[in-house]
Enzyme design. Structure first.
Site, PDB file in Angstrom:
ATOM      1  N   LYS B 109       0.880  -1.167   0.000  1.00 19.65           N
ATOM      2  CA  LYS B 109       0.000   0.000   0.000  1.00 19.65           C
ATOM      3  C   LYS B 109       0.916   1.214   0.000  1.00 19.65           C
ATOM      4  CE  LYS B 109      -3.573   2.408   2.450  1.00 19.65           C
ATOM      5  NZ  LYS B 109      -3.375   3.244   3.648  1.00 19.65           N
ATOM      6  N   ALA B 196      -9.537   6.875   2.855  1.00 22.67           N
ATOM      7  CA  ALA B 196      -9.337   7.716   4.043  1.00 22.67           C
ATOM      8  C   ALA B 196     -10.542   8.612   4.256  1.00 22.67           C
ATOM      9  CB  ALA B 196      -8.082   8.560   3.901  1.00 22.67           C
ATOM     10  N   SER B 219      -9.053   4.536  11.485  1.00 28.70           N
ATOM     11  CA  SER B 219      -9.404   5.314  12.681  1.00 28.70           C
ATOM     12  C   SER B 219     -10.883   5.220  13.041  1.00 28.70           C
ATOM     13  CB  SER B 219      -9.058   6.789  12.472  1.00 28.70           C
ATOM     14  OG  SER B 219      -7.718   6.947  12.109  1.00 28.70           O
TER      15      SER B 219
END
Lengths: 67, 269
Positions: B109, B196, B219
Site C-alpha cells: 500500500k 481515508a 481510525s
C-alpha cells in the site's frame, strides 16, 4: 567501531555482523524483520556474512500497527 | 417460482478481484489507533475483513507488547504492508523493498505524503514511486488524492488499484468530493478503494453506493468508543452499500412523486 543502529550511535566490536545486531534487538523471532544498511536492503540470507564497518547506518525494522 | 426460491437461486454477490486474487470481503482494515492488540484482534474479527495493512518501524527492544503479525496470523488474514510516513519516492520505494524482505509479499500500500498537517498525497513523488515499484514487480495499491487525472496516471503506471481519499486521513469527515469520486469510478479499469476519511457507517455505505469496489477503514473503527461494534457496523455498511449499488437506486427528483394511484380516489371532500 562506531555504527549508528536505529538512529543511535553504538560502539561495536570489529567484526560484528548484521545478524548479531538483529538478534540482540529483535530476539530469535526474526519473521517480519527487515534490515537496511546505509539505506539499502540487506536480504536475510546475507545477514550472517555482512560485517559492519565504521560509520555505517543500520536500520532494523519490524511490523507495527499503523497505516 | 416463489420469491423465497428465487432469492435462494440468485447469483451470490460478485467476488472482489484485486491484484490477481479474488476476495469475499470488500472491507479492508487498517491497524493503527487501537487501544490494545486484544481490541484490535476482536475488531478485525468482527469486521470480516480479509486484508489488513501494517506499517514498518524501528524495532524497539524495550517494547515487548506483542506484534500485530501475531494477530494477523491467528485470524488468518492477508498482510498488506504500507509505506506510511514516507515523504519522498525514494523513501517509499526503499520501505516497500524492506517490507517485501520482511513479510515475503510483493503487495504494497503505497503512501507518499506531502505534509503532516493534511497528510495529502504528494502526487509527483507518488507517481514516480508507483512507476518504480511496478517495474520491480510489486502489486501497488496507491493512496491518492480524489483527483481523476492523478488516478488515471496511477492506473497507467500499472497500479493494481487506486485508493482515493474521501477526506483527510483520520479526520472522519466522510466523502468531501463525491463528484470527483464518481468520475474516478467511471473511468477506472482497476478497482477503486476509498482509503481515508470514513467517520461512520453511512460514509462507508455512500462510498460503495458511489461505485467504489471496496473501502479501507482504520481510525473510524480503532478510535470509536466501541471498536468491535463499529467494525461490525462497517462490515454491514459496506455490504449494504454494495447491495444498494447493484440494486439500482431511484433517480433523485426535485419534487414528490406519488406512490399511490390517483385513479379510484373517492369523493370525500
Amino acid at each position: 567501531m562506531r555504527v549508528v543502529v536505529n538512529g543511535e550511535e553504538r560502539a561495536l566490536a570489529p567484526g560484528t555482523t548484521v545478524d548479531a545486531v538483529v538478534r540482540e534487538l529483535a530476539g530469535e523471532a526474526v519473521r517480519g524483520v527487515a534490515v537496511a544498511l546505509d539505506r539499502e536492503v540487506v536480504p536475510r540470507e546475507l545477514w550472517a556474512q555482512t560485517v559492519l564497518a565504521e560509520g555505517q547506518e543500520l536500520e532494523v525494522l519490524h511490523a507495527v500497527a499503523g497505516g | 417460482m416463489s420469491v423465497r426460491a428465487e432469492l435462494a437461486t440468485r447469483a451470490p454477490d460478485e467476488p472482489f478481484p484485486l491484484g490477481g486474487r479474488v476476495w469475499r470481503s470488500r472491507l479492508i482494515m487498517g491497524t493503527g489507533g487501537f487501544r490494545s492488540l486484544a481490541e484490535m484482534e476482536a475488531a478485525l474479527a468482527a469486521s470480516g475483513a480479509e486484508i489488513v495493512t501494517v506499517a514498518l518501524r524501528r524495532v524497539d527492544p524495550a517494547a515487548r507488547d506483542g506484534s500485530p503479525l501475531e494477530v494477523v496470523d491467528r485470524l488468518g488474514l492477508f498482510l498488506l504492508p504500507n509505506t506510511a510516513g514516507c515523504y519522498t519516492a525514494r523513501e517509499a520505494v526503499r520501505t516497500a523493498r524492506l517490507a517485501r524482505e520482511a513479510f515475503g509479499t510483493s503487495w504494497i500500500k503505497l503512501e507518499v505524503i506531502g505534509d503532516d498537517r493534511t497528510l495529502y498525497p504528494e502526487p509527483v513523488e507518488l507517481v514516480q514511486a508507483a512507476e518504480t515499484l511496478v517495474g520491480e514487480g510489486f502489486v501497488v495499491l496507491p493512496y491518492t488524492n480524489d483527483d481523476p487525472i492523478l488516478a488515471r496516471r496511477l492506473q497507467a503506471a500499472g497500479c493494481a488499484a487506486v485508493m482515493p481519499l474521501g477526506s483527510p486521513i483520520g479526520s472522519g469527515a466522510g466523502i468531501n468530493n463525491a463528484y470527483n469520486l464518481r468520475v474516478i469510478v467511471e473511468e477506472a479499469e482497476v478497482p477503486v478503494i476509498l482509503d481515508a476519511g470514513i467517520g461512520t457507517a453511512s460514509d462507508a455505505a455512500l462510498a460503495m453506493e458511489l461505485g467504489c469496489d471496496a473501502v479501507l477503514v482504520a481510525s473510524a473503527v480503532s478510535r470509536a468508543e466501541d471498536p468491535v461494534a463499529m467494525a461490525e457496523a462497517m462490515r454491514k455498511a459496506v455490504e449494504a452499500g454494495y447491495a444498494a449499488r447493484r440494486a439500482g437506486r431511484i433517480p433523485r427528483r426535485l419534487h414528490a412523486r406519488e406512490s399511490t394511484p390517483g385513479a379510484g380516489r373517492p369523493q370525500l371532500a
